[in-house]
Write a protein that holds these residues in place. Structure first.
Motif, mmCIF file in Angstrom:
data_model
loop_
_atom_site.group_PDB
_atom_site.id
_atom_site.type_symbol
_atom_site.label_atom_id
_atom_site.label_comp_id
_atom_site.label_asym_id
_atom_site.label_seq_id
_atom_site.Cartn_x
_atom_site.Cartn_y
_atom_site.Cartn_z
ATOM 1 N N GLY A 25 0.754 -1.236 0.201
ATOM 2 C CA GLY A 25 0.228 -0.127 -0.066
ATOM 3 C C GLY A 25 0.662 1.061 0.076
ATOM 4 O O GLY A 25 0.434 2.422 0.139
ATOM 5 N N VAL A 26 2.178 1.105 -0.391
ATOM 6 C CA VAL A 26 3.085 2.347 -0.367
ATOM 7 C C VAL A 26 3.564 2.462 -1.636
ATOM 8 O O VAL A 26 3.727 1.857 -2.538
ATOM 9 C CB VAL A 26 4.184 2.061 0.721
ATOM 10 N N GLN A 27 3.320 3.903 -1.947
ATOM 11 C CA GLN A 27 3.581 4.547 -3.360
ATOM 12 C C GLN A 27 5.027 5.281 -3.169
ATOM 13 O O GLN A 27 5.017 6.280 -2.236
ATOM 14 C CB GLN A 27 2.624 5.233 -4.151
ATOM 15 N N VAL A 74 6.900 9.764 -0.482
ATOM 16 C CA VAL A 74 6.266 8.498 -0.120
ATOM 17 C C VAL A 74 4.874 8.648 0.510
ATOM 18 O O VAL A 74 4.499 9.765 1.367
ATOM 19 C CB VAL A 74 7.193 7.738 1.063
ATOM 20 N N SER A 75 4.106 7.798 -0.138
ATOM 21 C CA SER A 75 2.609 7.951 0.196
ATOM 22 C C SER A 75 1.831 6.706 0.187
ATOM 23 O O SER A 75 2.507 5.858 -0.158
ATOM 24 C CB SER A 75 1.764 8.994 -0.860
ATOM 25 N N ALA A 76 0.930 6.776 1.010
ATOM 26 C CA ALA A 76 -0.214 5.481 1.177
ATOM 27 C C ALA A 76 -0.940 5.406 -0.251
ATOM 28 O O ALA A 76 -1.421 6.473 -0.470
ATOM 29 C CB ALA A 76 -0.957 5.432 2.357
ATOM 30 N N THR A 77 -0.859 4.421 -0.869
ATOM 31 C CA THR A 77 -1.855 4.381 -2.045
ATOM 32 C C THR A 77 -3.186 4.361 -1.550
ATOM 33 O O THR A 77 -3.697 3.553 -0.454
ATOM 34 C CB THR A 77 -1.743 3.084 -2.772
ATOM 35 N N PRO A 78 -4.283 4.630 -2.348
ATOM 36 C CA PRO A 78 -5.652 4.611 -2.021
ATOM 37 C C PRO A 78 -6.044 3.179 -1.493
ATOM 38 O O PRO A 78 -5.660 2.039 -2.542
ATOM 39 C CB PRO A 78 -6.504 5.129 -3.072
ATOM 40 N N ALA A 79 -6.695 2.798 -0.652
ATOM 41 C CA ALA A 79 -6.882 1.467 -0.312
ATOM 42 C C ALA A 79 -8.025 0.953 -1.166
ATOM 43 O O ALA A 79 -9.209 1.791 -1.542
ATOM 44 C CB ALA A 79 -7.543 1.320 1.179
ATOM 45 N N ARG A 89 -12.411 0.019 10.719
ATOM 46 C CA ARG A 89 -10.930 -0.318 11.537
ATOM 47 C C ARG A 89 -9.911 0.484 11.008
ATOM 48 O O ARG A 89 -10.235 0.764 9.846
ATOM 49 C CB ARG A 89 -10.648 -1.875 10.754
ATOM 50 N N ARG A 90 -9.447 1.248 11.922
ATOM 51 C CA ARG A 90 -8.388 2.015 11.734
ATOM 52 C C ARG A 90 -7.150 1.632 10.757
ATOM 53 O O ARG A 90 -6.612 0.742 11.330
ATOM 54 C CB ARG A 90 -8.164 2.979 12.799
ATOM 55 N N ARG A 91 -6.699 2.181 9.661
ATOM 56 C CA ARG A 91 -5.582 1.987 9.048
ATOM 57 C C ARG A 91 -4.551 2.503 9.698
ATOM 58 O O ARG A 91 -4.576 3.711 9.666
ATOM 59 C CB ARG A 91 -5.794 2.064 7.537
ATOM 60 N N PRO A 92 -3.473 1.857 9.939
ATOM 61 C CA PRO A 92 -2.185 2.588 10.504
ATOM 62 C C PRO A 92 -1.571 3.433 9.552
ATOM 63 O O PRO A 92 -1.679 3.163 8.261
ATOM 64 C CB PRO A 92 -1.398 1.673 11.054
ATOM 65 N N GLY A 93 -0.874 4.461 9.974
ATOM 66 C CA GLY A 93 -0.191 5.493 8.814
ATOM 67 C C GLY A 93 0.947 4.778 8.468
ATOM 68 O O GLY A 93 1.361 3.566 8.884
ATOM 69 N N LEU A 94 1.684 5.334 7.593
ATOM 70 C CA LEU A 94 3.125 4.768 7.242
ATOM 71 C C LEU A 94 3.991 4.697 8.265
ATOM 72 O O LEU A 94 4.227 5.302 9.243
ATOM 73 C CB LEU A 94 3.919 5.827 6.024
ATOM 74 N N VAL A 95 4.922 3.593 8.002
ATOM 75 C CA VAL A 95 5.761 3.173 9.225
ATOM 76 C C VAL A 95 7.309 3.051 8.195
ATOM 77 O O VAL A 95 7.278 2.320 7.329
ATOM 78 C CB VAL A 95 5.511 2.070 9.970
ATOM 79 N N PHE A 96 8.162 3.866 8.692
ATOM 80 C CA PHE A 96 9.528 3.995 8.107
ATOM 81 C C PHE A 96 10.748 4.221 9.041
ATOM 82 O O PHE A 96 10.511 4.548 10.051
ATOM 83 C CB PHE A 96 9.195 5.085 6.931
#
Length: 101
Positions: A25-27, A74-79, A89-96
């Protein structure tokens, strides 16, 4: 305007690395320079130059290495569309983790 917590810009010096524990889910968009992306258990060499982008759907550890001084987004791609139960359910943010060499 509310800042977007699922997107950030990053400048990397040559040979700097960005580790993503889970690239699903990361772009990654290369805005300047050249970066090399490796994914665990993936034989591909993914090289991005300015204007190129890469999105992963696989739950794999990823390392982004700057082959030259580079700027990336770096971004989360649309689910994908989810059921009401899944949306609640809450989607966690990016972890890096950034590692400078």
């Amino acid at each position: 305007m509310k800042p977007d917590s699922n997107r950030f810009d990053l400048s990397l010096r040559k040979d700097a690395m960005l580790r993503l524990p889970d690239a699903a889910g990361v772009q990654i968009i290369c805005r300047d320079g050249t970066v090399w992306i490796t994914l665990d258990s993936d034989q591909r060499d993914i090289v991005l130059e300015a204007g190129d982008r890469f999105a992963s759907t696989e739950h794999r550890h990823a390392v982004v290495t700057a082959l030259a001084p580079s700027c990336i987004t770096v971004s989360a791609t649309p689910a994908p569309k989810q059921s009401l139960h899944e949306r609640n359910r809450r989607r966690p943010g990016l972890v890096f983790e950034q590692v400078l060499v």
